[in-house]
Scaffold this motif. Sequence first.
Motif, mmCIF file in Angstrom:
data_model
loop_
_atom_site.group_PDB
_atom_site.id
_atom_site.type_symbol
_atom_site.label_atom_id
_atom_site.label_comp_id
_atom_site.label_asym_id
_atom_site.label_seq_id
_atom_site.Cartn_x
_atom_site.Cartn_y
_atom_site.Cartn_z
ATOM 1 N N ILE A 308 -11.372 -5.662 -3.822
ATOM 2 C CA ILE A 308 -10.428 -4.539 -3.801
ATOM 3 C C ILE A 308 -10.436 -3.992 -5.226
ATOM 4 C CG2 ILE A 308 -8.078 -3.804 -3.279
ATOM 5 C CD1 ILE A 308 -7.810 -6.378 -1.636
ATOM 6 N N THR A 309 -11.320 -3.064 -5.473
ATOM 7 C CA THR A 309 -11.498 -2.600 -6.854
ATOM 8 C C THR A 309 -10.427 -1.565 -7.204
ATOM 9 O OG1 THR A 309 -12.922 -0.807 -6.185
ATOM 10 C CG2 THR A 309 -13.988 -2.894 -6.649
ATOM 11 N N ILE A 310 -10.414 -1.184 -8.467
ATOM 12 C CA ILE A 310 -9.448 -0.181 -8.927
ATOM 13 C C ILE A 310 -9.698 1.142 -8.200
ATOM 14 C CG2 ILE A 310 -10.823 0.611 -10.894
ATOM 15 C CD1 ILE A 310 -7.089 -0.059 -11.102
ATOM 16 N N LYS A 311 -10.949 1.342 -7.791
ATOM 17 C CA LYS A 311 -11.303 2.557 -7.048
ATOM 18 C C LYS A 311 -10.551 2.597 -5.708
ATOM 19 C CE LYS A 311 -13.885 6.199 -6.688
ATOM 20 N NZ LYS A 311 -14.672 6.478 -5.562
ATOM 21 N N HIS A 312 -10.427 1.439 -5.083
ATOM 22 C CA HIS A 312 -9.696 1.365 -3.814
ATOM 23 C C HIS A 312 -8.233 1.770 -4.012
ATOM 24 C CE1 HIS A 312 -13.133 -1.235 -2.782
ATOM 25 N NE2 HIS A 312 -12.889 -0.881 -1.547
ATOM 26 N N ILE A 313 -7.642 1.212 -5.073
ATOM 27 C CA ILE A 313 -6.233 1.522 -5.344
ATOM 28 C C ILE A 313 -6.088 3.027 -5.590
ATOM 29 C CG2 ILE A 313 -4.299 1.024 -6.892
ATOM 30 C CD1 ILE A 313 -5.109 -1.490 -5.536
ATOM 31 N N GLU A 314 -7.025 3.551 -6.363
ATOM 32 C CA GLU A 314 -6.978 4.975 -6.681
ATOM 33 C C GLU A 314 -7.053 5.832 -5.428
ATOM 34 O OE1 GLU A 314 -9.900 5.832 -9.938
ATOM 35 O OE2 GLU A 314 -8.922 7.780 -9.632
ATOM 36 N N THR A 315 -7.978 5.464 -4.534
ATOM 37 C CA THR A 315 -8.134 6.257 -3.315
ATOM 38 C C THR A 315 -6.867 6.198 -2.474
ATOM 39 O OG1 THR A 315 -10.375 5.446 -3.418
ATOM 40 C CG2 THR A 315 -9.794 6.726 -1.501
ATOM 41 N N MET A 316 -6.269 5.010 -2.405
ATOM 42 C CA MET A 316 -5.024 4.904 -1.638
ATOM 43 C C MET A 316 -3.927 5.762 -2.260
ATOM 44 S SD MET A 316 -4.726 1.067 -0.207
ATOM 45 C CE MET A 316 -5.497 0.085 -1.451
ATOM 46 N N CYS A 317 -3.920 5.814 -3.605
ATOM 47 C CA CYS A 317 -2.938 6.673 -4.281
ATOM 48 C C CYS A 317 -3.148 8.126 -3.879
ATOM 49 C CB CYS A 317 -3.059 6.540 -5.788
ATOM 50 S SG CYS A 317 -2.504 4.972 -6.400
ATOM 51 N N LYS A 318 -4.414 8.511 -3.740
ATOM 52 C CA LYS A 318 -4.698 9.902 -3.381
ATOM 53 C C LYS A 318 -4.182 10.200 -1.974
ATOM 54 C CE LYS A 318 -8.812 10.391 -6.248
ATOM 55 N NZ LYS A 318 -10.273 10.298 -6.194
ATOM 56 N N VAL A 319 -4.375 9.246 -1.050
ATOM 57 C CA VAL A 319 -3.861 9.458 0.304
ATOM 58 C C VAL A 319 -2.328 9.566 0.264
ATOM 59 C CG1 VAL A 319 -3.760 8.555 2.643
ATOM 60 C CG2 VAL A 319 -5.807 8.216 1.301
ATOM 61 N N THR A 320 -1.720 8.713 -0.566
ATOM 62 C CA THR A 320 -0.265 8.752 -0.693
ATOM 63 C C THR A 320 0.176 10.115 -1.209
ATOM 64 O OG1 THR A 320 -0.425 6.427 -1.262
ATOM 65 C CG2 THR A 320 1.700 7.472 -1.625
ATOM 66 N N LEU A 321 -0.533 10.602 -2.213
ATOM 67 C CA LEU A 321 -0.192 11.915 -2.778
ATOM 68 C C LEU A 321 -0.327 13.001 -1.707
ATOM 69 C CD1 LEU A 321 0.271 13.917 -5.092
ATOM 70 C CD2 LEU A 321 -2.167 13.816 -5.562
ATOM 71 N N ALA A 322 -1.432 12.959 -0.959
ATOM 72 C CA ALA A 322 -1.662 14.004 0.040
ATOM 73 C C ALA A 322 -0.584 13.968 1.119
ATOM 74 C CB ALA A 322 -3.041 13.811 0.669
ATOM 75 N N VAL A 386 0.934 -1.274 -12.583
ATOM 76 C CA VAL A 386 2.382 -1.514 -12.574
ATOM 77 C C VAL A 386 3.093 -0.269 -12.048
ATOM 78 C CG1 VAL A 386 4.367 -2.056 -14.025
ATOM 79 C CG2 VAL A 386 2.163 -3.122 -14.487
ATOM 80 N N LEU A 387 2.645 0.879 -12.542
ATOM 81 C CA LEU A 387 3.268 2.129 -12.111
ATOM 82 C C LEU A 387 3.034 2.363 -10.618
ATOM 83 C CD1 LEU A 387 4.337 5.054 -13.526
ATOM 84 C CD2 LEU A 387 2.276 5.683 -12.300
ATOM 85 N N VAL A 388 1.798 2.128 -10.187
ATOM 86 C CA VAL A 388 1.487 2.352 -8.775
ATOM 87 C C VAL A 388 2.344 1.440 -7.902
ATOM 88 C CG1 VAL A 388 -0.320 2.199 -7.020
ATOM 89 C CG2 VAL A 388 -0.855 3.145 -9.241
ATOM 90 N N PHE A 389 2.506 0.195 -8.344
ATOM 91 C CA PHE A 389 3.307 -0.751 -7.562
ATOM 92 C C PHE A 389 4.752 -0.259 -7.447
ATOM 93 C CE2 PHE A 389 5.849 -4.720 -7.318
ATOM 94 C CZ PHE A 389 5.363 -5.166 -6.106
ATOM 95 N N ILE A 390 5.310 0.207 -8.570
ATOM 96 C CA ILE A 390 6.702 0.684 -8.541
ATOM 97 C C ILE A 390 6.805 1.910 -7.632
ATOM 98 C CG2 ILE A 390 8.543 1.686 -9.953
ATOM 99 C CD1 ILE A 390 7.458 -0.088 -12.268
ATOM 100 N N VAL A 391 5.859 2.836 -7.775
ATOM 101 C CA VAL A 391 5.912 4.047 -6.939
ATOM 102 C C VAL A 391 5.790 3.669 -5.467
ATOM 103 C CG1 VAL A 391 4.737 6.205 -6.374
ATOM 104 C CG2 VAL A 391 5.077 5.570 -8.755
ATOM 105 N N SER A 392 4.930 2.684 -5.168
ATOM 106 C CA SER A 392 4.731 2.326 -3.760
ATOM 107 C C SER A 392 6.024 1.798 -3.141
ATOM 108 C CB SER A 392 3.610 1.295 -3.637
ATOM 109 O OG SER A 392 4.045 0.026 -4.064
ATOM 110 N N ILE A 393 6.817 1.112 -3.948
ATOM 111 C CA ILE A 393 8.102 0.641 -3.413
ATOM 112 C C ILE A 393 9.052 1.824 -3.238
ATOM 113 C CG2 ILE A 393 10.139 -0.756 -3.951
ATOM 114 C CD1 ILE A 393 8.208 -2.787 -5.182
ATOM 115 N N LEU A 394 9.047 2.721 -4.249
ATOM 116 C CA LEU A 394 9.940 3.884 -4.172
ATOM 117 C C LEU A 394 9.611 4.740 -2.944
ATOM 118 C CD1 LEU A 394 10.272 4.997 -7.885
ATOM 119 C CD2 LEU A 394 11.925 3.801 -6.464
#
Lengths: 485, 183
Positions: A308-322, A386-394
């Motif tokens: 589960i690379t940083i790229k995976h996390i990034e892509t999931m963040c993009k889906v979250t943003l969209a 850390v930021l992504v984790f906090i945002v994911s909870i929010l």
Amino acid sequence: MAASAETTLDLVEAPIRVPQPPAELERTPLVANGRSFGWLSNRVASLIENKAPGWWWVLFSISLLGLGLLIFCMSYQISTGVGVWGDMRPAMWGWGIVNFVWWIGIGHAGTLISAILFLLRQRWRTAINRAAEAMTIFAVMCAGIYPLIHVGRVWYDWWLFPIPNANSIWPQFRSPLMWDVFAVSTYFTVSVLFWYMGLIPDLAVMRDRSKTKARQFLYGLFALGWTGSNRAWSNYEKAYLLLAGLSTPLVLSVHSTVSLDFSVSQVSGWHTTIFPPYFVAGAIFSGFGMVLTLVIPLRSIFKLQDIITIKHIETMCKVTLATGSMVGYAYMMEFFICWYSGDPNEAFHFSNRALGPYQWAWIPMILCNVLIPQLFWFKKLRRNLVLVFIVSILVNVGMWCERFVIIVVSLTREFLPSSWHYFRPTWVDIGTYAGTFGLFFTCFLLFIRFLPMIAVSEIKGVTPQADPHNPLGGAKVPQFVHEEH
Amino acid sequence: MTETSTQTSKPYGIVAEFTTAASILHAAELVRSAGFRQWDVFTPFPVHGMDKAMGLRNSKVGWFTFVGGVIGYASGMIMIWYMNAFDYPIVIGGKPMFSPYSAFPPSFELTILFGAFGSLIGMLFLNRLPRLYHPLLKNKRFSLVTHDRFYVVIECDDPKYSEVETRRLLEQAGSRHIEVVED
């Protein structure tokens, strides 16, 4: 013809110089550090084969306590009556339905990852699909509890299903609530089938490396005698594709049907055609929030950074943003339609959402669902775990507020002002909600303890050495020499 | 007793091990063009292009899914019509007793449900699973198939099988480890 023959001759005699693409155009590999097939098997299986770490026991004990709380609150509610909840006329749907919609929404990301991203050939999904599908199943279990206990007399729950009863009355299929019964139960069943089918080759992996008799027997039993035969893979891949194709309209229909429970009624704030797509976007948004919340700690604790690379996390963040932005668009559109329709009840309702007594839920809803995910426009922030984790909870705090705003704010300000009232949850409401977390995490912790949480066979298939036409997969391409820059 | 012991020592087939995706694909092409019929390739993950190399036709799972879906949709529509319009009709909100629109969502869900069961059951049926006993699963070396190795297995029942010739073919294909597995 002559020209092609000449080229072939050239191929043999002098190597063709193929200019290498610039480094920024190279794709990041899905599995980092060029890990081998064996490494992937060993890494994932070691999470099950090694002794349970201390933190696992701590979390498992806490989750069991939560599960106990759920059983206690449910027993108290069932034996006493729904009156122990804060539901009061006119808000007969309180936390029970808020939590139902919230949990079932969380499940949607799992199916999106396993089905829709599969159809879209998003191969990065293989690293997270198993855990996300497990999350779906457990979230739907938590969701399913609420309608069943909300009916009050749980011993009549079977009346929801088309089973002949003593009064010879059948369920009423003209009601969206009945559609919901079919949508949610189908969703649960199909999610389990899909998950199990994906597990079969991986259970065979576990079977073949098990040392103890009990493990050999149990993994062997559930692997159904899988041998990895290509004739079997051929049928398996077709079935997987078909299940993905079936799950895609299914996942879109489930939250649409949930939203019809609201939008088919006349209540202001509910009676709107935007609800089905708006609910689906919100569901996927909250689900990705939950996947990130689960995956970020797991990849660090289990040292799965190569899978589960940083790229995976990034892509999931993009889906979250969209999806978060889609939800934001839906909020704006609701306000616009409210103004455009000129309906005084709607106008009152929407100003009441933003400025009324439940403003405390509306503000975090806008903040967490629309504004905070905008941080993910920046690559630097998407890579800050850390930021992504906090945002994911929010995200999930915000989505809970959204469900609350839609359900409670609409109901407590009914058409008849004399029945207006302020909703307050009781300790049983809070206990049941906290208890479903206990159920969810008990199931999830057992899952990561006993089943491979990464789809091993699938992830092997996306490595470069799995490709028979790649030099790493053993292909011979000596004639081509890459030109150095 | 002697009879059973001769039966257990009857060979099942010849197993050849390969280590890369390209070598197994190449081996499959060789075995296929040699005209074998009862043979198979075993891989830890589906190798791209293997179906074509083996000459397999499109999987038939889709028919199971289709039949499941049709049964699901039809049973949904018929059930709702029977329950709400035929067996015990009740007027509710002046709505029609039966309407394909209101009956659609549950029927759609049943289409998916039965189609999904059709896919899974069809896949298991076509693969003859569950089959908890398999001669290959007894072989220690073969258990690496779920780890990182690739195998070609040619069954002894194949009319073209001959221990010497088949072994030579597999050696030519580049296998470093070949053994005969007992049934």
